[in-house]
Design an enzyme around this catalytic site. Structure first.
Site, PDB file in Angstrom:
ATOM      1  N   THR A  68       9.852 -30.454  -7.238  1.00  0.00           N
ATOM      2  CA  THR A  68       9.692 -29.272  -6.382  1.00  0.00           C
ATOM      3  C   THR A  68       9.746 -28.004  -7.236  1.00  0.00           C
ATOM      4  OG1 THR A  68      10.662 -30.410  -4.492  1.00  0.00           O
ATOM      5  CG2 THR A  68      10.701 -28.006  -4.425  1.00  0.00           C
ATOM      6  N   ASN A 136       1.618 -39.257  -1.483  1.00  0.00           N
ATOM      7  CA  ASN A 136       2.890 -39.910  -1.162  1.00  0.00           C
ATOM      8  C   ASN A 136       2.891 -40.617   0.187  1.00  0.00           C
ATOM      9  OD1 ASN A 136       2.737 -36.905  -0.887  1.00  0.00           O
ATOM     10  ND2 ASN A 136       4.476 -37.225   0.478  1.00  0.00           N
ATOM     11  N   GLN A 164       4.052 -39.579  -7.632  1.00  0.00           N
ATOM     12  CA  GLN A 164       3.928 -40.949  -7.094  1.00  0.00           C
ATOM     13  C   GLN A 164       3.099 -41.856  -7.987  1.00  0.00           C
ATOM     14  OE1 GLN A 164       5.664 -42.008  -4.575  1.00  0.00           O
ATOM     15  NE2 GLN A 164       6.308 -40.100  -3.610  1.00  0.00           N
ATOM     16  N   SER A 183       9.058 -36.671 -11.224  1.00  0.00           N
ATOM     17  CA  SER A 183      10.356 -36.580 -10.549  1.00  0.00           C
ATOM     18  C   SER A 183      11.198 -37.822 -10.861  1.00  0.00           C
ATOM     19  CB  SER A 183      10.111 -36.482  -9.044  1.00  0.00           C
ATOM     20  OG  SER A 183      11.322 -36.653  -8.344  1.00  0.00           O
ATOM     21  N   GLY A 184      12.466 -37.614 -11.239  1.00  0.00           N
ATOM     22  CA  GLY A 184      13.328 -38.719 -11.639  1.00  0.00           C
ATOM     23  C   GLY A 184      13.560 -39.768 -10.567  1.00  0.00           C
ATOM     24  N   HIS A 185      13.874 -39.310  -9.346  1.00  0.00           N
ATOM     25  CA  HIS A 185      14.350 -40.286  -8.358  1.00  0.00           C
ATOM     26  C   HIS A 185      13.251 -41.171  -7.782  1.00  0.00           C
ATOM     27  CE1 HIS A 185      13.571 -37.988  -4.460  1.00  0.00           C
ATOM     28  NE2 HIS A 185      13.304 -37.089  -5.371  1.00  0.00           N
ATOM     29  N   THR A 221      22.137 -24.390 -18.096  1.00  0.00           N
ATOM     30  CA  THR A 221      22.608 -25.524 -18.913  1.00  0.00           C
ATOM     31  C   THR A 221      21.946 -26.801 -18.410  1.00  0.00           C
ATOM     32  OG1 THR A 221      24.682 -24.377 -19.277  1.00  0.00           O
ATOM     33  CG2 THR A 221      24.677 -26.745 -19.711  1.00  0.00           C
ATOM     34  N   CYS A 306      10.985 -35.037   6.654  1.00  0.00           N
ATOM     35  CA  CYS A 306      11.275 -33.649   6.324  1.00  0.00           C
ATOM     36  C   CYS A 306      12.784 -33.508   6.254  1.00  0.00           C
ATOM     37  CB  CYS A 306      10.613 -32.690   7.295  1.00  0.00           C
ATOM     38  SG  CYS A 306      11.483 -32.449   8.809  1.00  0.00           S
TER      39      CYS A 306
HETATM   40  N1  PMP Z   1       5.614 -34.344  -5.017  1.00  0.00           N
HETATM   41  C1  PMP Z   1       5.505 -35.522  -4.392  1.00  0.00           C
HETATM   42  C2  PMP Z   1       4.163 -36.166  -4.282  1.00  0.00           C
HETATM   43  C3  PMP Z   1       6.624 -36.134  -3.848  1.00  0.00           C
HETATM   44  O1  PMP Z   1       6.500 -37.312  -3.208  1.00  0.00           O
HETATM   45  C4  PMP Z   1       7.885 -35.508  -3.975  1.00  0.00           C
HETATM   46  C5  PMP Z   1       9.138 -36.139  -3.395  1.00  0.00           C
HETATM   47  N2  PMP Z   1       9.055 -36.432  -2.031  1.00  0.00           N
HETATM   48  C6  PMP Z   1       7.954 -34.279  -4.639  1.00  0.00           C
HETATM   49  C7  PMP Z   1       6.809 -33.735  -5.148  1.00  0.00           C
HETATM   50  C8  PMP Z   1       9.267 -33.540  -4.799  1.00  0.00           C
HETATM   51  O2  PMP Z   1      10.041 -34.122  -5.811  1.00  0.00           O
HETATM   52  P1  PMP Z   1      11.581 -33.747  -5.981  1.00  0.00           P
HETATM   53  O3  PMP Z   1      12.329 -34.509  -4.944  1.00  0.00           O
HETATM   54  O4  PMP Z   1      11.909 -34.206  -7.389  1.00  0.00           O
HETATM   55  O5  PMP Z   1      11.711 -32.282  -5.858  1.00  0.00           O
END
Ligand code: PMP
Length: 361
Positions: A68, A136, A164, A183-185, A221, A306
């Site tokens: 984001t 996504n 994705q 994105s890490g998660h 940091t 959301c």
């Molecule tokens: N772009 C896409 C295509 C995503 O699926 C997501 C997460 N839903 C994001 C951006 C945002 O990533 P983050 O949670 O790391 O801010």
């Protein structure tokens, strides 16, 4: 059963192991003492791993708090016109409400003719084009190389949200971009970490100013554990077998279509991510489906979750000109590499059970 990997993926075992030893790290990475230098070494090793994966130099990897932030960094600061595909993630879409939309066709693929007409009209103004590598919600893969060729022809910058796609698609298919976000998660690293990956000759303006970390492009940091987790997850991507996942996804889709022939799978005619199914069950609302799946301990999602937890009608499906009634029936199932064929069959049974229950005479 967890089938919501596009929302977030579980931490990888290798990442957990790496983090266990990283908990004891001490020192600010900007400090000159040996503690600080040791932490700096960990950060730079992760940066090198990521740079190697994306075939770029380490200085082109900028760590952020997530995709984001990285998306906002590029979009907010661009001075010229901005063109966004109408299916972009909200972190792109909402970053520039003044942007013009690039249409997609009914399969959810960006309309290259429309993009070219926008670029032609903006010639000489250095536009920024943002098209995600894969969506996504639907998993539909975008023709990034063709988009890049148009951007080159009209001297536009190209930003690709690769969140994705990373690990699931060959990175050569999308890394032509001027800037890219990850994105890490979504990759089995921690949440709250991401990166912007840029071309060497592109110098983004900082969104966050302060102590000048990340070559003055992102102050604050560093998120040390997050960065270590991201480096390890990227290193681990080569062990993922998405071919089997694709096979499982196709098996589930064929069971659904056989049992309920008027099932709609969005984007089914075009290339999609190996793990994603966006599917409308005729006559049953997505919030009811979600609840009934949840009662059976199956985690899926409606198009896009959301932050408030409320279900919103999918902007992506609207852009694909899908009938609003069908949008209301759509759920997203997203698998991981550990999802098994047996689980997919159990999911099908639950899905068909819900369908039958609501279509009893
Ligand atoms: N772009 C896409 C295509 C995503 O699926 C997501 C997460 N839903 C994001 C951006 C945002 O990533 P983050 O949670 O790391 O801010």
């Amino acid at each position: 059963m967890y089938c919501d990997y596009n929302a977030t993926a579980p931490l990888r075992d290798s990442v957990k192991k790496e983090l266990m030893s990283a908990f004891d790290l001490l020192g600010n990475p900007s400090a000159v003492h040996s503690y600080g230098r040791n932490v700096r070494g960990c950060i730079e090793r992760a940066r090198n791993t990521i740079a190697d994966y994306f075939k770029t130099d380490a200085q082109n990897v900028i760590f952020t708090s997530g995709a984001t932030e990285a998306n906002n960094m590029i979009l907010k600061n661009h001075k010229g016109p901005v063109f966004l595909s109408s299916i972009e993630h909200s972190s792109v879409f909402n970053a520039r409400i003044d942007a013009q939309s690039i249409a997609v066709n009914e399969d959810g693929v960006v309309d290259l003719y429309h993009l070219e007409s926008l670029l032609k009209n903006a010639e000489g103004t250095m536009p920024l084009v943002a098209v995600m590598a894969a969506n996504n919600e639907t998993g539909v893969i975008q023709p990034i190389q063709d988009v890049f060729n148009l951007c080159k022809k009209y001297q536009a910058l190209l930003h690709v949200d690769a969140v994705q796609a990373v690990g699931k698609l060959e990175q050569e298919t999308y890394n032509c971009a001027t800037t890219m976000t990850i994105s890490g998660h979504k990759l089995g690293a921690l949440s709250g970490i991401g990166a912007l990956i840029k071309k060497s000759d592109y110098h983004p303006t900082a969104l966050i100013n302060g102590g000048g970390q990340e070559r003055r492009m992102r102050s604050g940091t560093e998120n040390i554990l997050g960065i270590i987790s991201l480096g390890k997850a990227i290193e681990d991507l080569c062990h993922d077998d998405w071919h089997s996942t694709q096979h499982i996804r196709e098996h589930l889709e064929s069971m659904m279509l056989k049992a309920v022939p008027n099932t709609i799978i969005f984007g089914h005619k075009v290339s999609r991510l190996p793990n994603t199914i966006d599917v409308a069950m005729p006559g049953v609302s997505s919030d009811l489906q979600l609840m009934l799946f949840d009662q059976q301990n199956i985690a899926i999602s409606s198009g896009s979750a959301c932050s408030s937890g409320k279900i919103q009608s999918s902007r992506v499906l609207k852009a694909m000109n899908v009938d609003p009634l069908l949008i209301n029936n759509a759920i997203r199932i997203s698998f991981g590499t550990k999802t098994t064929l047996d689980q997919a069959e159990d999911l099908f049974k639950a899905w068909f059970g819900i369908y039958q229950k609501h279509h009893k005479k």
